[in-house]
Design a protein around this motif. Structure first.
Motif, PDB file in Angstrom:
ATOM      1  N   LEU A  37       0.834  -1.201   0.000  1.00 55.80           N
ATOM      2  CA  LEU A  37       0.000   0.000   0.000  1.00 55.80           C
ATOM      3  C   LEU A  37       0.867   1.248   0.000  1.00 55.80           C
ATOM      4  CD1 LEU A  37      -2.741  -0.994   2.605  1.00 55.80           C
ATOM      5  CD2 LEU A  37      -3.134  -0.481   0.187  1.00 55.80           C
ATOM      6  N   PRO A  38       0.351   2.360  -0.503  1.00 56.93           N
ATOM      7  CA  PRO A  38       1.089   3.626  -0.423  1.00 56.93           C
ATOM      8  C   PRO A  38       1.247   4.061   1.032  1.00 56.93           C
ATOM      9  CG  PRO A  38      -0.725   3.748  -2.006  1.00 56.93           C
ATOM     10  CD  PRO A  38      -0.926   2.501  -1.229  1.00 56.93           C
ATOM     11  N   ALA A  39       2.153   4.975   1.276  1.00 56.55           N
ATOM     12  CA  ALA A  39       2.325   5.541   2.615  1.00 56.55           C
ATOM     13  C   ALA A  39       1.018   6.208   3.047  1.00 56.55           C
ATOM     14  CB  ALA A  39       3.452   6.567   2.600  1.00 56.55           C
ATOM     15  N   GLY A  40       0.645   5.984   4.302  1.00 54.61           N
ATOM     16  CA  GLY A  40      -0.575   6.578   4.832  1.00 54.61           C
ATOM     17  C   GLY A  40      -1.828   5.764   4.587  1.00 54.61           C
ATOM     18  N   PHE A  41      -1.673   4.595   3.971  1.00 55.98           N
ATOM     19  CA  PHE A  41      -2.800   3.682   3.761  1.00 55.98           C
ATOM     20  C   PHE A  41      -2.682   2.555   4.789  1.00 55.98           C
ATOM     21  CE2 PHE A  41      -3.109   6.137   0.112  1.00 55.98           C
ATOM     22  CZ  PHE A  41      -4.001   5.680  -0.856  1.00 55.98           C
ATOM     23  N   ASP A  42      -3.742   2.290   5.539  1.00 52.68           N
ATOM     24  CA  ASP A  42      -3.720   1.256   6.578  1.00 52.68           C
ATOM     25  C   ASP A  42      -4.566   0.050   6.187  1.00 52.68           C
ATOM     26  OD1 ASP A  42      -2.155   2.875   8.231  1.00 52.68           O
ATOM     27  OD2 ASP A  42      -3.948   3.828   9.118  1.00 52.68           O
ATOM     28  N   ILE A  43      -4.033  -1.156   6.414  1.00 52.15           N
ATOM     29  CA  ILE A  43      -4.814  -2.383   6.208  1.00 52.15           C
ATOM     30  C   ILE A  43      -5.850  -2.492   7.327  1.00 52.15           C
ATOM     31  CG2 ILE A  43      -4.751  -4.903   6.132  1.00 52.15           C
ATOM     32  CD1 ILE A  43      -1.866  -4.691   5.098  1.00 52.15           C
ATOM     33  N   ILE A  44      -7.099  -2.726   6.965  1.00 50.89           N
ATOM     34  CA  ILE A  44      -8.145  -2.864   7.982  1.00 50.89           C
ATOM     35  C   ILE A  44      -8.867  -4.211   7.912  1.00 50.89           C
ATOM     36  CG2 ILE A  44      -8.455  -0.375   8.130  1.00 50.89           C
ATOM     37  CD1 ILE A  44     -11.004  -0.623   6.489  1.00 50.89           C
ATOM     38  N   ALA A  45      -8.587  -5.015   6.871  1.00 48.79           N
ATOM     39  CA  ALA A  45      -9.155  -6.369   6.795  1.00 48.79           C
ATOM     40  C   ALA A  45      -8.293  -7.223   5.881  1.00 48.79           C
ATOM     41  CB  ALA A  45     -10.595  -6.338   6.278  1.00 48.79           C
ATOM     42  N   SER A  46      -8.223  -8.525   6.191  1.00 46.76           N
ATOM     43  CA  SER A  46      -7.432  -9.474   5.404  1.00 46.76           C
ATOM     44  C   SER A  46      -8.158 -10.809   5.344  1.00 46.76           C
ATOM     45  CB  SER A  46      -6.053  -9.703   6.041  1.00 46.76           C
ATOM     46  OG  SER A  46      -5.366  -8.500   6.267  1.00 46.76           O
ATOM     47  N   THR A  47      -7.809 -11.624   4.339  1.00 46.10           N
ATOM     48  CA  THR A  47      -8.209 -13.022   4.298  1.00 46.10           C
ATOM     49  C   THR A  47      -6.938 -13.860   4.372  1.00 46.10           C
ATOM     50  OG1 THR A  47      -8.056 -13.363   1.908  1.00 46.10           O
ATOM     51  CG2 THR A  47     -10.099 -12.373   2.729  1.00 46.10           C
ATOM     52  N   ALA A  48      -7.093 -15.162   4.381  1.00 45.73           N
ATOM     53  CA  ALA A  48      -5.935 -16.042   4.475  1.00 45.73           C
ATOM     54  C   ALA A  48      -4.977 -15.843   3.310  1.00 45.73           C
ATOM     55  CB  ALA A  48      -6.397 -17.496   4.549  1.00 45.73           C
ATOM     56  N   SER A  49      -5.498 -15.526   2.132  1.00 50.65           N
ATOM     57  CA  SER A  49      -4.650 -15.395   0.951  1.00 50.65           C
ATOM     58  C   SER A  49      -4.524 -13.969   0.429  1.00 50.65           C
ATOM     59  CB  SER A  49      -5.178 -16.299  -0.180  1.00 50.65           C
ATOM     60  OG  SER A  49      -6.508 -15.939  -0.511  1.00 50.65           O
ATOM     61  N   VAL A  50      -5.332 -13.049   0.956  1.00 54.60           N
ATOM     62  CA  VAL A  50      -5.305 -11.653   0.505  1.00 54.60           C
ATOM     63  C   VAL A  50      -5.003 -10.772   1.710  1.00 54.60           C
ATOM     64  CG1 VAL A  50      -6.600  -9.790  -0.615  1.00 54.60           C
ATOM     65  CG2 VAL A  50      -6.998 -12.157  -1.306  1.00 54.60           C
ATOM     66  N   LYS A  51      -3.751 -10.315   1.800  1.00 53.31           N
ATOM     67  CA  LYS A  51      -3.347  -9.504   2.949  1.00 53.31           C
ATOM     68  C   LYS A  51      -4.101  -8.181   2.983  1.00 53.31           C
ATOM     69  CE  LYS A  51       0.718  -7.494   5.209  1.00 53.31           C
ATOM     70  NZ  LYS A  51       2.168  -7.231   5.102  1.00 53.31           N
ATOM     71  N   VAL A  52      -4.228  -7.543   1.808  1.00 53.51           N
ATOM     72  CA  VAL A  52      -4.938  -6.254   1.732  1.00 53.51           C
ATOM     73  C   VAL A  52      -6.343  -6.501   1.179  1.00 53.51           C
ATOM     74  CG1 VAL A  52      -4.873  -3.871   0.923  1.00 53.51           C
ATOM     75  CG2 VAL A  52      -2.735  -5.111   1.286  1.00 53.51           C
ATOM     76  N   ALA A  53      -7.243  -6.958   2.047  1.00 52.43           N
ATOM     77  CA  ALA A  53      -8.636  -7.152   1.626  1.00 52.43           C
ATOM     78  C   ALA A  53      -9.416  -5.856   1.746  1.00 52.43           C
ATOM     79  CB  ALA A  53      -9.297  -8.244   2.453  1.00 52.43           C
ATOM     80  N   ALA A  54      -8.952  -4.958   2.649  1.00 50.33           N
ATOM     81  CA  ALA A  54      -9.579  -3.648   2.803  1.00 50.33           C
ATOM     82  C   ALA A  54      -8.558  -2.695   3.399  1.00 50.33           C
ATOM     83  CB  ALA A  54     -10.815  -3.728   3.696  1.00 50.33           C
ATOM     84  N   PHE A  55      -8.662  -1.409   3.022  1.00 52.50           N
ATOM     85  CA  PHE A  55      -7.742  -0.411   3.576  1.00 52.50           C
ATOM     86  C   PHE A  55      -8.459   0.914   3.781  1.00 52.50           C
ATOM     87  CE2 PHE A  55      -7.055  -0.049  -1.098  1.00 52.50           C
ATOM     88  CZ  PHE A  55      -7.338   1.303  -1.285  1.00 52.50           C
ATOM     89  N   LYS A  56      -7.831   1.787   4.594  1.00 52.63           N
ATOM     90  CA  LYS A  56      -8.324   3.153   4.793  1.00 52.63           C
ATOM     91  C   LYS A  56      -7.139   4.107   4.681  1.00 52.63           C
ATOM     92  CE  LYS A  56     -10.591   6.362   7.986  1.00 52.63           C
ATOM     93  NZ  LYS A  56      -9.552   7.410   7.807  1.00 52.63           N
ATOM     94  N   VAL A  57      -7.388   5.282   4.109  1.00 50.44           N
ATOM     95  CA  VAL A  57      -6.364   6.318   4.013  1.00 50.44           C
ATOM     96  C   VAL A  57      -6.421   7.166   5.278  1.00 50.44           C
ATOM     97  CG1 VAL A  57      -5.490   8.277   2.686  1.00 50.44           C
ATOM     98  CG2 VAL A  57      -6.567   6.340   1.505  1.00 50.44           C
ATOM     99  N   GLN A  58      -5.273   7.351   5.895  1.00 53.14           N
ATOM    100  CA  GLN A  58      -5.200   8.133   7.134  1.00 53.14           C
ATOM    101  C   GLN A  58      -5.678   9.569   6.911  1.00 53.14           C
ATOM    102  OE1 GLN A  58      -1.140   7.895   8.488  1.00 53.14           O
ATOM    103  NE2 GLN A  58      -1.164   5.638   8.604  1.00 53.14           N
ATOM    104  N   GLY A  59      -6.513  10.050   7.840  1.00 57.13           N
ATOM    105  CA  GLY A  59      -6.969  11.431   7.775  1.00 57.13           C
ATOM    106  C   GLY A  59      -8.029  11.698   6.727  1.00 57.13           C
TER     107      GLY A  59
END
Length: 509
Positions: A136-158
């Motif tokens: 993910l780019p800087a300032g993007f946080d992972i908020i959900a994952s699956t067993a095979s997909v680390k970045v299943a969901a993300f949020k941008v800080q601020g």
């Protein structure tokens, strides 16, 4: 203007489904191609980026400038939309090592984030992508994952900017509607006040303002869309509306008389026109489905124009165009290559010199039915199965003759009446019979026959975008087959279509 969610379409097969799910939350939304973004007005409360069959890594893949949106409005990227956000701002999107398609489970869900409120660990979601977000780019946080997909969901800080790699709009994502509610209601702040009653009130007011004392002419089909549209226009301007119902010789058995009678009870001013022979003559010898559609459309316009000229001072043409017709007439890369000719979008010839009024062009089919019920239109019309604009012409494969139409009308009548008598009609979204251009060997009594084959079709659907065949009871199908073969001269074989859409369409042509 009603508050709304703007959905930007990158060509996904699921884009209309996103809109449907948002509408189910009583929030208005519109779909626009990513390269034709409308002005962002104050009534736009949030933006959703759809999926796409493309890869963000491909040259010429769909892209857009998000500066006017990101950080200013809540933004949710779905699948391709999420990958585009990651790719544009410095992340890495690569081909998936294993194609991620189908059911998966969220084994990490950060419930502190508003998008994931009240979702559960292990929640089932639906994946459908060949690429995956590796970093993910800087300032993007992972908020959900699956067993095979680390970045299943993300949020941008601020920011209220989110991305998800799965599709919340499909029913296989069991908590997908909850996620969309979180975004639309809690993050975007939509008030969920877009209902059938508010639509009716605002539409009638707008029609009165727009039409004034002008006269409107409208062609009716007997179907849900044109009936609801006509009723709305009639509520707005009364007898300034004249409706025309044309018998093109391709309607169901007794339909012309029955529909005219039902419209009288609605108080509509309807002129019935018997033009069967004109249509049969125009269709003579035509076998190509699109040629048949165009011939029917041309003759309908000619007949309709004849009738419209009999009404003095008409300035407007009413149409029952609904939202999927509008969406399908514009692809993400410009007009679709082939639009079915019975769609009501842009079908008005220059010589008619009428302005078009389409009161339902923001609604899906099920929403039209809800509005119709709120208007207290009889259930016989509202609950009526969809019927194609070209009628039985596209259920008769090959050329059209009056004899073939009569045969299919009899078959169709037995089937539809049978569904009603056995309590199955309302469990089916659309049903009908198809006359095939083949004959088969049979035996009747002591004689060998060589007669026609008919196919019966019954599907379940919400809005026709996808459909599955209905598992009608074998006993019922057997009874229908016997009745059709015994009562309809020239038919000696009945088959049942068990194809789903996709890959098959609902109609055969």
């Amino acid at each position: 203007m009603a508050e709304q969610i703007l959905i930007l379409d990158f060509g996904s097969q699921y884009t209309q489904l996103i809109a449907r799910r948002v509408r189910e939350l009583n929030v208005y939304c519109e779909i626009h191609p990513f390269n034709k973004i409308p002005e962002i007005t104050p009534d736009v409360k949030g933006v959703i980026l759809s999926g796409s069959p493309c890869s963000v890594r491909d040259a010429g893949s769909p892209d857009l400038d998000l500066d006017a949106i990101r950080g200013k409005l809540p933004l949710l990227g779905v699948c391709y939309g999420a990958q585009l956000l990651a790719h544009k701002y410095g992340g890495e999107v690569l081909p998936s090592e294993i194609r991620e398609y189908g059911r998966a489970n969220l084994d990490h869900v950060d419930l502190h984030y508003d998008l994931l409120k009240e979702m559960t660990h292990g929640s089932q979601v639906w994946m459908s992508h060949g690429d995956t977000i590796k970093t993910l780019p800087a300032g993007f946080d992972i908020i959900a994952s699956t067993a095979s997909v680390k970045v299943a969901a993300f949020k941008v800080q601020g920011e209220t900017t989110y991305g998800i790699q799965f599709h919340p709009e499909v029913t296989h994502s069991l908590e997908g509607k909850n996620l969309l509610r979180n975004f639309v209601v809690h993050i975007c702040g939509c008030s969920q006040d877009w209902t059938s009653d508010t639509f009716i009130d605002s539409t009638i007011d707008a029609l009165r303002t727009r039409l004034g004392k002008d006269k409107v002419v409208m062609g009716l089909s007997g179907g849900v869309d044109s009936s609801v549209a006509a009723t709305l226009i009639h509520r707005a301007i009364g007898d300034q509306l004249t409706c025309v119902f044309v018998d093109n010789g391709l309607l169901r058995k007794n339909e012309f008389e029955e529909v005219l009678d039902s419209y009288k009870h609605l108080g509509l001013n309807v002129i019935g026109v018997d033009a069967k022979q004109r249509f049969y003559e125009a269709l003579a010898g035509l076998t190509d489905p699109e040629a048949k559609r165009k011939a029917i459309g041309r003759v309908f316009i000619e007949v309709f124009d004849d009738e419209a000229h009999k009404i003095e001072g008409v300035k407007w043409l009413g149409q029952g165009t609904i939202y999927p017709d509008v969406i399908e007439s514009v692809s993400v890369k410009g007009p679709s290559a082939t639009i079915k000719s019975h769609h009501n979008v842009g079908g008005l010839p220059d010589f008619m010199k009428l302005s078009v009024v389409e009161p339902l062009n923001t609604l899906f089919k099920d929403e039209v039915r809800e509005v119709g019920r709120a208007l207290e239109i009889p259930e016989a019309i509202i609950g009526r199965h969809p019927f194609p604009g070209p009628g039985l012409a596209i259920r008769i494969l090959g050329d059209i003759t009056a004899e073939k139409v009569k045969t299919l009308q009899e078959v169709d009548h037995i089937f539809i009446q049978g569904l009603k008598e056995h309590g199955l009609y309302d469990k089916v979204w659309q049903a009908g019979a198809i006359l095939l251009p083949i004959q088969s060997v049979g035996v009747m009594g002591d004689e060998r026959t060589y007669e026609r084959v008919v196919a019966l079709r019954a599907v379940g659907s919400v809005d026709g975008m996808t459909a599955d065949w209905i598992h009608l009871p074998y006993e019922f199908l057997g009874k229908m087959s016997n009745e059709i073969i015994n009562r309809v001269k020239g038919v000696n074989r009945v088959v049942y279509d068990i194809s789903s859409k996709p890959p098959a369409t609902i109609e055969w042509e």
